[in-house]
Design a protein around this motif. Structure first.
Motif, PDB file in Angstrom:
ATOM      1  N   ASP A 140      10.406  10.160   1.508  1.00  0.00           N
ATOM      2  CA  ASP A 140      10.277  11.620   1.465  1.00  0.00           C
ATOM      3  C   ASP A 140       9.081  12.046   0.617  1.00  0.00           C
ATOM      4  O   ASP A 140       8.362  12.982   0.961  1.00  0.00           O
ATOM      5  N   VAL A 141       8.892  11.357  -0.524  1.00  0.00           N
ATOM      6  CA  VAL A 141       7.830  11.715  -1.470  1.00  0.00           C
ATOM      7  C   VAL A 141       7.015  10.486  -1.838  1.00  0.00           C
ATOM      8  O   VAL A 141       7.571   9.448  -2.186  1.00  0.00           O
ATOM      9  N   ILE A 142       5.713  10.640  -1.770  1.00  0.00           N
ATOM     10  CA  ILE A 142       4.782   9.655  -2.319  1.00  0.00           C
ATOM     11  C   ILE A 142       4.186  10.292  -3.563  1.00  0.00           C
ATOM     12  O   ILE A 142       3.699  11.422  -3.524  1.00  0.00           O
ATOM     13  N   ASP A 181       0.855  -1.186   0.000  1.00  0.00           N
ATOM     14  CA  ASP A 181       0.000   0.000   0.000  1.00  0.00           C
ATOM     15  C   ASP A 181       0.892   1.238   0.000  1.00  0.00           C
ATOM     16  O   ASP A 181       1.663   1.456   0.938  1.00  0.00           O
ATOM     17  N   ILE A 182       0.780   2.050  -1.028  1.00  0.00           N
ATOM     18  CA  ILE A 182       1.645   3.225  -1.149  1.00  0.00           C
ATOM     19  C   ILE A 182       1.440   4.220  -0.008  1.00  0.00           C
ATOM     20  O   ILE A 182       2.357   4.938   0.357  1.00  0.00           O
ATOM     21  N   VAL A 204       5.606   0.788  -5.675  1.00  0.00           N
ATOM     22  CA  VAL A 204       4.726   0.091  -4.749  1.00  0.00           C
ATOM     23  C   VAL A 204       3.542  -0.435  -5.560  1.00  0.00           C
ATOM     24  O   VAL A 204       2.707   0.335  -6.037  1.00  0.00           O
ATOM     25  N   LEU A 205       3.522  -1.750  -5.725  1.00  0.00           N
ATOM     26  CA  LEU A 205       2.511  -2.404  -6.552  1.00  0.00           C
ATOM     27  C   LEU A 205       1.427  -2.989  -5.655  1.00  0.00           C
ATOM     28  O   LEU A 205       1.721  -3.674  -4.670  1.00  0.00           O
ATOM     29  N   PHE A 206       0.193  -2.733  -6.013  1.00  0.00           N
ATOM     30  CA  PHE A 206      -0.948  -3.041  -5.157  1.00  0.00           C
ATOM     31  C   PHE A 206      -1.276  -4.530  -5.089  1.00  0.00           C
ATOM     32  O   PHE A 206      -1.764  -5.004  -4.073  1.00  0.00           O
ATOM     33  N   ALA A 249       8.341   7.098  -3.642  1.00  0.00           N
ATOM     34  CA  ALA A 249       7.540   5.898  -3.907  1.00  0.00           C
ATOM     35  C   ALA A 249       6.535   6.206  -5.007  1.00  0.00           C
ATOM     36  O   ALA A 249       5.811   7.210  -4.943  1.00  0.00           O
ATOM     37  N   PHE A 250       6.502   5.325  -6.012  1.00  0.00           N
ATOM     38  CA  PHE A 250       5.603   5.466  -7.160  1.00  0.00           C
ATOM     39  C   PHE A 250       4.551   4.364  -7.175  1.00  0.00           C
ATOM     40  O   PHE A 250       4.880   3.212  -6.906  1.00  0.00           O
ATOM     41  N   PRO A 251       3.348   4.694  -7.611  1.00  0.00           N
ATOM     42  CA  PRO A 251       2.397   3.652  -7.988  1.00  0.00           C
ATOM     43  C   PRO A 251       2.616   3.325  -9.465  1.00  0.00           C
ATOM     44  O   PRO A 251       3.464   3.942 -10.121  1.00  0.00           O
TER      45      PRO A 251
END
Length: 172
Positions: free
Chosen positions: A15-17, A8-9, A155-157, A115-117
């Motif tokens: 630092d950054v979502i 879960d992102i 971050v993969l769901f 973190a990237f979706p």
């Protein structure tokens, strides 16, 4: 360093979502809705301020803008609007721009971790294989040129998305 995580992102301590936002910046479904819900009213208030100013018409596809992370375990949220998949028009440069512009903005903020979706792979319908290749290539190239970013995490769901990104990552 690029990392792949199943999860879960909104729980990532970075630092950054990055938020796969819609152009209104006012929340929505999927990742966007989750970030707004868990981040609390501070994120929505910051987005409303952006809309009242320079982004009155919304955020353009491929662009990125930062706000507070509110109650999330991050310092900032970088909002980017991914393109809608089209079988007849190649929007790959816009998807690439989402990742590159998010990284550039994060570096400008002084961030070291991000973190990237999987941008555009939900309701926007982008095929996972293509999205993973574009995302991983853009992030690998951009982080090589940005020494400030030490960790870029995808971050993969769910497991199928993780598996597709893992295969694409092994081809880098």
């Amino acid at each position: 360093m690029i990392e792949l995580v199943l999860g879960d992102i909104t729980t990532q301590h970075v630092d950054v979502i990055v938020n796969a936002a819609n152009s209104s910046l006012l929340g929505g479904g999927g990742v966007d809705g989750a970030i707004h819900r868990k981040g609390g009213p501070e994120i929505l208030a910051a987005c409303r301020e952006l809309r009242a100013g320079h982004y009155g018409g919304g955020l353009k596809t491929g662009h990125a803008v930062a706000t507070t992370a509110g109650r999330l375990p991050a310092k900032w949220v970088v909002h980017t609007v991914g393109p809608v998949w089209s079988a007849t028009n190649d929007h790959s440069p816009l998807l690439d721009a989402c990742y590159r512009n998010s990284l550039k903005l994060a570096a400008d903020l002084g961030a070291h971790t991000i973190a990237f979706p999987a941008i555009s792979t939900g309701i926007y319908g982008w095929p996972l294989d293509s999205a993973a290749a574009i995302a991983l290539t853009a992030v690998a190239e951009e982080t090589a040129n940005s020494p400030g970013i030490t960790t870029a995490r995808f971050v993969l769901f769910d497991q199928p998305a993780y598996d597709v990104f893992e295969r694409a990552f092994s081809r880098l």
